[in-house]
Design a protein around this motif. Structure first.
Motif, PDB file in Angstrom:
ATOM      1  N   GLU A   1       6.254 -20.857 -11.900  1.00 55.84           N
ATOM      2  CA  GLU A   1       5.472 -20.521 -10.491  1.00 55.84           C
ATOM      3  C   GLU A   1       4.497 -19.777 -10.766  1.00 55.84           C
ATOM      4  OE1 GLU A   1       6.274 -21.740  -7.477  1.00 55.84           O
ATOM      5  OE2 GLU A   1       7.365 -23.423  -8.654  1.00 55.84           O
ATOM      6  N   THR A   2       3.251 -19.781 -10.209  1.00 52.25           N
ATOM      7  CA  THR A   2       2.196 -18.703  -9.921  1.00 52.25           C
ATOM      8  C   THR A   2       2.565 -17.814  -8.647  1.00 52.25           C
ATOM      9  OG1 THR A   2       0.679 -20.350 -11.157  1.00 52.25           O
ATOM     10  CG2 THR A   2      -0.076 -18.387  -9.764  1.00 52.25           C
ATOM     11  N   TYR A   3       2.163 -16.523  -9.074  1.00 53.08           N
ATOM     12  CA  TYR A   3       2.325 -15.545  -8.006  1.00 53.08           C
ATOM     13  C   TYR A   3       1.145 -14.835  -7.652  1.00 53.08           C
ATOM     14  CZ  TYR A   3       7.315 -16.648  -8.459  1.00 53.08           C
ATOM     15  OH  TYR A   3       8.508 -17.359  -8.470  1.00 53.08           O
ATOM     16  N   TRP A   4       0.552 -14.703  -6.564  1.00 59.20           N
ATOM     17  CA  TRP A   4      -0.729 -13.666  -6.423  1.00 59.20           C
ATOM     18  C   TRP A   4      -0.473 -12.263  -5.985  1.00 59.20           C
ATOM     19  CZ3 TRP A   4      -5.099 -15.753  -7.772  1.00 59.20           C
ATOM     20  CH2 TRP A   4      -5.111 -17.359  -8.171  1.00 59.20           C
ATOM     21  N   TRP A   5      -0.714 -11.559  -6.990  1.00 55.08           N
ATOM     22  CA  TRP A   5      -0.352 -10.147  -6.724  1.00 55.08           C
ATOM     23  C   TRP A   5      -1.724  -9.230  -6.131  1.00 55.08           C
ATOM     24  CZ3 TRP A   5      -2.703  -5.997  -9.564  1.00 55.08           C
ATOM     25  CH2 TRP A   5      -1.940  -4.529  -9.604  1.00 55.08           C
ATOM     26  N   CYS A   6      -1.234  -8.462  -5.017  1.00 56.62           N
ATOM     27  CA  CYS A   6      -2.235  -7.778  -4.409  1.00 56.62           C
ATOM     28  C   CYS A   6      -2.871  -6.866  -5.314  1.00 56.62           C
ATOM     29  CB  CYS A   6      -1.705  -7.177  -3.164  1.00 56.62           C
ATOM     30  SG  CYS A   6      -2.708  -5.812  -2.597  1.00 56.62           S
ATOM     31  N   ALA A   7      -4.188  -6.659  -5.284  1.00 55.81           N
ATOM     32  CA  ALA A   7      -4.754  -5.746  -6.350  1.00 55.81           C
ATOM     33  C   ALA A   7      -5.513  -4.798  -5.598  1.00 55.81           C
ATOM     34  CB  ALA A   7      -5.807  -6.425  -7.413  1.00 55.81           C
ATOM     35  N   CYS A   8      -5.583  -5.003  -4.088  1.00 54.68           N
ATOM     36  CA  CYS A   8      -6.398  -3.954  -3.453  1.00 54.68           C
ATOM     37  C   CYS A   8      -5.518  -2.750  -2.573  1.00 54.68           C
ATOM     38  CB  CYS A   8      -7.250  -4.786  -2.174  1.00 54.68           C
ATOM     39  SG  CYS A   8      -6.104  -5.514  -0.944  1.00 54.68           S
ATOM     40  N   GLY A   9      -4.090  -3.113  -2.708  1.00 48.72           N
ATOM     41  CA  GLY A   9      -3.387  -1.982  -2.092  1.00 48.72           C
ATOM     42  C   GLY A   9      -3.100  -2.268  -0.579  1.00 48.72           C
ATOM     43  N   ARG A  10      -4.008  -3.142   0.122  1.00 45.39           N
ATOM     44  CA  ARG A  10      -4.077  -3.209   1.518  1.00 45.39           C
ATOM     45  C   ARG A  10      -3.169  -4.313   2.180  1.00 45.39           C
ATOM     46  NH1 ARG A  10     -10.315  -3.543   3.404  1.00 45.39           N
ATOM     47  NH2 ARG A  10     -10.930  -1.384   2.419  1.00 45.39           N
ATOM     48  N   SER A  11      -2.534  -5.217   1.249  1.00 45.39           N
ATOM     49  CA  SER A  11      -1.758  -6.233   1.988  1.00 45.39           C
ATOM     50  C   SER A  11      -0.537  -5.762   2.589  1.00 45.39           C
ATOM     51  CB  SER A  11      -1.137  -7.167   0.750  1.00 45.39           C
ATOM     52  OG  SER A  11      -0.250  -8.175   1.165  1.00 45.39           O
ATOM     53  N   ALA A  12      -0.107  -6.338   3.585  1.00 43.87           N
ATOM     54  CA  ALA A  12       1.219  -5.955   4.464  1.00 43.87           C
ATOM     55  C   ALA A  12       2.253  -6.990   3.885  1.00 43.87           C
ATOM     56  CB  ALA A  12       0.971  -6.312   6.019  1.00 43.87           C
ATOM     57  N   SER A  13       2.102  -7.755   2.819  1.00 47.98           N
ATOM     58  CA  SER A  13       3.162  -8.530   2.171  1.00 47.98           C
ATOM     59  C   SER A  13       3.325  -8.104   0.813  1.00 47.98           C
ATOM     60  CB  SER A  13       2.476  -9.899   2.153  1.00 47.98           C
ATOM     61  OG  SER A  13       2.527 -10.424   3.569  1.00 47.98           O
ATOM     62  N   GLN A  14       3.094  -6.738   0.531  1.00 48.68           N
ATOM     63  CA  GLN A  14       3.442  -6.165  -0.814  1.00 48.68           C
ATOM     64  C   GLN A  14       4.622  -6.886  -1.728  1.00 48.68           C
ATOM     65  OE1 GLN A  14       1.212  -4.311  -2.715  1.00 48.68           O
ATOM     66  NE2 GLN A  14      -0.094  -4.346  -0.770  1.00 48.68           N
TER      67      GLN A  14
ATOM     68  N   HIS B   1      -7.903  -8.168   1.220  1.00 53.16           N
ATOM     69  CA  HIS B   1      -9.070  -7.690   0.372  1.00 53.16           C
ATOM     70  C   HIS B   1     -10.410  -8.064   0.822  1.00 53.16           C
ATOM     71  CE1 HIS B   1      -7.835 -11.739  -0.925  1.00 53.16           C
ATOM     72  NE2 HIS B   1      -9.193 -11.791  -1.372  1.00 53.16           N
ATOM     73  N   SER B   2     -10.254  -9.050   1.697  1.00 58.02           N
ATOM     74  CA  SER B   2     -11.515  -9.541   2.367  1.00 58.02           C
ATOM     75  C   SER B   2     -12.603  -8.522   2.775  1.00 58.02           C
ATOM     76  CB  SER B   2     -11.279 -10.563   3.539  1.00 58.02           C
ATOM     77  OG  SER B   2     -12.637 -11.092   3.987  1.00 58.02           O
TER      78      SER B   2
ATOM     79  N   THR C   1       3.268  -1.900  -7.167  1.00 61.66           N
ATOM     80  CA  THR C   1       2.781  -1.673  -5.483  1.00 61.66           C
ATOM     81  C   THR C   1       1.843  -0.269  -5.348  1.00 61.66           C
ATOM     82  OG1 THR C   1       4.672  -0.277  -4.382  1.00 61.66           O
ATOM     83  CG2 THR C   1       4.720  -2.565  -4.338  1.00 61.66           C
ATOM     84  N   CYS C   2       1.812   0.578  -6.491  1.00 66.35           N
ATOM     85  CA  CYS C   2       1.059   1.608  -6.480  1.00 66.35           C
ATOM     86  C   CYS C   2      -0.423   1.269  -7.038  1.00 66.35           C
ATOM     87  CB  CYS C   2       1.635   2.795  -7.275  1.00 66.35           C
ATOM     88  SG  CYS C   2       1.375   2.834  -9.101  1.00 66.35           S
ATOM     89  N   LYS C   3      -0.364   0.035  -7.503  1.00 64.85           N
ATOM     90  CA  LYS C   3      -2.108  -0.257  -8.191  1.00 64.85           C
ATOM     91  C   LYS C   3      -2.512   0.745  -9.157  1.00 64.85           C
ATOM     92  CE  LYS C   3      -0.976  -3.003  -4.891  1.00 64.85           C
ATOM     93  NZ  LYS C   3      -0.064  -4.322  -5.012  1.00 64.85           N
ATOM     94  N   ARG C   4      -1.815   1.302 -10.003  1.00 63.39           N
ATOM     95  CA  ARG C   4      -2.124   2.020 -10.959  1.00 63.39           C
ATOM     96  C   ARG C   4      -1.556   1.784 -12.448  1.00 63.39           C
ATOM     97  NH1 ARG C   4      -3.883   3.045  -6.774  1.00 63.39           N
ATOM     98  NH2 ARG C   4      -4.812   4.848  -5.866  1.00 63.39           N
ATOM     99  N   THR C   5      -0.851   0.617 -12.354  1.00 65.92           N
ATOM    100  CA  THR C   5      -0.210   0.086 -13.584  1.00 65.92           C
ATOM    101  C   THR C   5      -1.189  -0.109 -14.836  1.00 65.92           C
ATOM    102  OG1 THR C   5       1.480  -1.249 -14.447  1.00 65.92           O
ATOM    103  CG2 THR C   5       0.032  -2.132 -12.642  1.00 65.92           C
ATOM    104  N   ALA C   6      -1.143  -0.052 -15.849  1.00 70.18           N
ATOM    105  CA  ALA C   6      -1.862  -0.551 -17.066  1.00 70.18           C
ATOM    106  C   ALA C   6      -1.322  -1.988 -17.374  1.00 70.18           C
ATOM    107  CB  ALA C   6      -1.765   0.548 -18.066  1.00 70.18           C
TER     108      ALA C   6
END
Length: 82
Positions: free
Chosen positions: A20-33, A40-41, A62-67
């Motif tokens: 399955e493909t999952y779409w990860w939030c990269a901007c940090g703004r999603s309410a569906s983290q 991100h629009s 969810t912190c968007k700082r992961t490497a």
């Protein structure tokens, strides 16, 4: 390059299904983290696709700082909340 917002300070453990493909939030703004909801629009960010290599639990960042995006690498431990 812009820095993404912090979407959370702990990873979200999610059951995923192999293939399955999952779409990860990269901007940090999603309410569906940790997943994208289109927030991100209008930014330079785009969601990141990730395909599960096996069925089971994974820890999404969810912190968007992961490497190791989109998976947690413990970077949230270095975030100081004001």
């Amino acid at each position: 390059m812009a820095t993404p917002e912090i979407g959370g300070t702990q990873p979200i453990i999610t059951n995923v299904t192999q293939g399955e493909t999952y779409w990860w939030c990269a901007c940090g703004r999603s309410a569906s983290q940790p997943f994208c909801d289109g927030s991100h629009s209008g930014t330079e960010f785009t969601p990141q696709s990730w395909q599960a290599p096996r069925t089971g639990k994974v820890a999404f960042c969810t912190c968007k700082r992961t490497a190791n995006a989109p998976l947690c690498d413990g970077s949230h431990a270095n975030i100081i909340q004001e």
